[in-house]
Scaffold this motif. Structure first.
Motif, mmCIF file in Angstrom:
data_model
loop_
_atom_site.group_PDB
_atom_site.id
_atom_site.type_symbol
_atom_site.label_atom_id
_atom_site.label_comp_id
_atom_site.label_asym_id
_atom_site.label_seq_id
_atom_site.Cartn_x
_atom_site.Cartn_y
_atom_site.Cartn_z
ATOM 1 N N THR A 206 -25.869 16.458 45.581
ATOM 2 C CA THR A 206 -25.954 17.466 44.528
ATOM 3 C C THR A 206 -24.562 17.782 44.010
ATOM 4 O O THR A 206 -23.612 17.934 44.785
ATOM 5 N N THR B 25 -25.576 27.026 39.983
ATOM 6 C CA THR B 25 -26.716 27.424 40.811
ATOM 7 C C THR B 25 -27.333 28.748 40.369
ATOM 8 O O THR B 25 -28.408 29.108 40.846
ATOM 9 N N PRO C 71 -31.326 25.750 43.441
ATOM 10 C CA PRO C 71 -31.724 24.661 44.337
ATOM 11 C C PRO C 71 -33.030 25.003 45.054
ATOM 12 O O PRO C 71 -33.228 26.140 45.493
ATOM 13 N N GLU C 72 -33.916 24.036 45.154
ATOM 14 C CA GLU C 72 -35.160 24.236 45.892
ATOM 15 C C GLU C 72 -34.881 23.954 47.362
ATOM 16 O O GLU C 72 -34.859 22.796 47.801
ATOM 17 N N LEU C 73 -34.635 25.036 48.108
ATOM 18 C CA LEU C 73 -34.226 24.900 49.500
ATOM 19 C C LEU C 73 -35.419 24.614 50.399
ATOM 20 O O LEU C 73 -36.551 25.042 50.125
ATOM 21 N N ARG D 98 -26.646 20.491 51.385
ATOM 22 C CA ARG D 98 -25.731 21.087 50.414
ATOM 23 C C ARG D 98 -24.384 21.408 51.081
ATOM 24 O O ARG D 98 -24.290 21.447 52.310
ATOM 25 N N GLN E 182 -31.805 20.944 50.957
ATOM 26 C CA GLN E 182 -32.434 21.014 49.636
ATOM 27 C C GLN E 182 -33.402 19.850 49.495
ATOM 28 O O GLN E 182 -33.125 18.724 49.896
ATOM 29 N N TYR F 214 -34.499 21.338 41.426
ATOM 30 C CA TYR F 214 -34.106 22.711 41.120
ATOM 31 C C TYR F 214 -35.212 23.379 40.302
ATOM 32 O O TYR F 214 -36.008 22.710 39.641
#
Length: 442
Positions: A74, A107, A112-114, A130, A136, A145
């Motif tokens: 990323t 961000t 971010p799709e954690l 990350r 992520q 994201y």
């Protein structure tokens, strides 16, 4: 393109929101908390637990270098960037970016799709680490994201540009499950909807006079309209079935109509076969209808959306030239670029040169893509609750649309490509309802 074809397309666009069928998609493994959400313009997309659309930021070659996420990595960080990168603009790198006191980090706009610390890869879903140590989710190795501009499930306000060149802002793309189409077919998102194509990208068509079990196109007709032949062992798949032609071979049938390729289509994505009387383009889903009171005008390269007086409608494009390529064309983002472009730094002049399209009181669009928004005339941003001088204007995907002062009669498009790099990086583009004539090189 023949005039009768334009009339038919205009009619289809005017009612498309009411006649669209639901899109089918292939079932794929997904992590817990991630599902599929239907959208008006992009078809089915992956969405997080809140229903927010998920996007990727693939590597893209710019005028002076690359930007985006490499696979398994990323490049969208939490540091606020202060200088331009010189990736696409004709201006050199190192220029100070505007509105630094309110400028977001990457961000902040692209969340971010954690994944949970104990998450495991699932199907095409993998994990990347990350810089802060958090995990992520990634799909096909591309970090995913959500967008802070998407407010409700089904929104796709994050990135809406249609045609791109090496100087256009680097795209964030909605990502979704594969379409449920047989091998040898694909889909393509265009201005008129989610188009079904051959695997190479050529449009498919159906004939009005055909039925699910009979093709009326034989002999010389097949020279222009080539039947899409199915393998002998082909079986029904979702909306797809087969029928037997007079020569004994099988032909693919989509939603009760045999499908063809137009042999005169000279480039991928062309819709020109649909201009022929009695023939229709094939869509998984038609695009959203425009608001009542808008009109459609014929211009030299196709159709544009226009207001009730026939004046061409424009939308504003903007992506800054930082490494994180943040959008700047939405009322929640900086207005410095737009005001510089449309009014030389003067918002009052902008309102005269590029007036926003006012909406009548209590106006409703009939689609979620078109809304009425309240704009502060002094800033161009969304107005505060109950603001007395707020302008109520039409917006597409949350962004106001405009007319241009130098358009004098219906069909004029003097403002198209106004701005930097034909209006695609920082400027205005006409709201073309068919983009196959604008982007026929792909």
């Amino acid at each position: 393109m023949k005039t009768f074809g334009l009339v038919l397309i205009a009619a289809a666009l005017a009612v498309s929101g009411a006649v669209s069928a639901a899109e089918d998609y292939a079932s794929v493994p997904m992590p817990a908390g991630i599902g599929v959400q239907t959208t008006e313009t992009e078809g089915p997309v992956f969405a997080n637990a809140k229903g927010k659309t998920l996007y990727i930021w693939p590597f893209q070659r710019m005028r002076n270098g690359l930007t985006g996420d490499a696979k398994g990595k990323t490049n969208c960080g939490d540091k606020v960037l202060t200088e331009s990168a010189g990736l696409a603009s004709p201006w050199p790198p190192g220029l100070v970016l505007p509105d630094l006191d309110t400028r977001p980090a990457c961000t902040d706009m692209w969340i971010p799709e954690l994944a949970p610390a104990d998450a495991k890869p699932v199907g095409n879903w993998s994990l990347i680490t990350r810089p802060d140590g958090n995990k992520q989710w990634a799909y096909n190795e591309q970090a995913v994201y959500s967008s802070n501009l998407d407010k409700a499930p089904g929104d796709v306000n994050g990135d809406r540009s249609r045609s791109r060149g090496n100087d256009s802002p680097a795209a964030r793309l909605p990502v979704g499950p594969p379409p449920n189409v047989p091998p040898g077919f694909s889909v393509r998102v265009v201005a008129t909807g989610v188009l079904v194509t051959t695997g190479e990208g050529y449009s498919l068509y159906t004939a009005d006079r055909d039925t699910a079990t009979r093709s009326a196109c034989n002999g010389r007709c097949e020279e222009t309209w080539a039947p899409m032949i199915a393998p002998e062992l082909a079986r029904p798949q979702g909306d797809w079935t087969t029928m037997e032609r007079t020569n004994g071979v099988k032909q693919w049938v989509f939603r009760g109509k045999p499908v063809y390729r137009h042999t005169l289509d000279s480039y991928k994505g062309s819709l020109e076969g649909g201009d022929a009387e009695g023939w229709q383009n094939v869509y998984l889903k038609k695009g959203p209808s425009h608001p009542p009171g808008f009109t459609i005008q014929e211009v030299s390269v196709g159709l544009t959306l226009a207001d009730s007086r026939g004046r061409t409608i424009y939308f504003y494009n903007c992506g800054d030239d930082s490494y994180d390529q943040l959008r700047c064309d939405h009322p929640e983002t900086t207005q410095a670029y737009r005001i510089a472009m449309c009014g030389g730094g003067n918002q009052e002049q902008c309102l005269k040169t590029w007036p926003m399209v006012l909406a009548e009181a209590n106006a409703k669009s009939g689609s979620r893509s078109w809304t009425v928004v309240a704009i502060d005339p002094k800033t161009g941003k969304y107005a505060g609750p109950g603001q007395a001088d707020a302008m109520h204007v039409w917006a597409f995907r949350g962004r106001p649309v405009y007319t241009f002062i130098d358009d004098k009669k219906p069909g004029d498009t003097e403002g198209d490509s106004f701005g930097e790099w034909r209006g695609t990086r920082n400027g205005f583009s006409a709201f073309f309802l068919r983009d196959d004539f604008l982007d026929n090189a792909n």
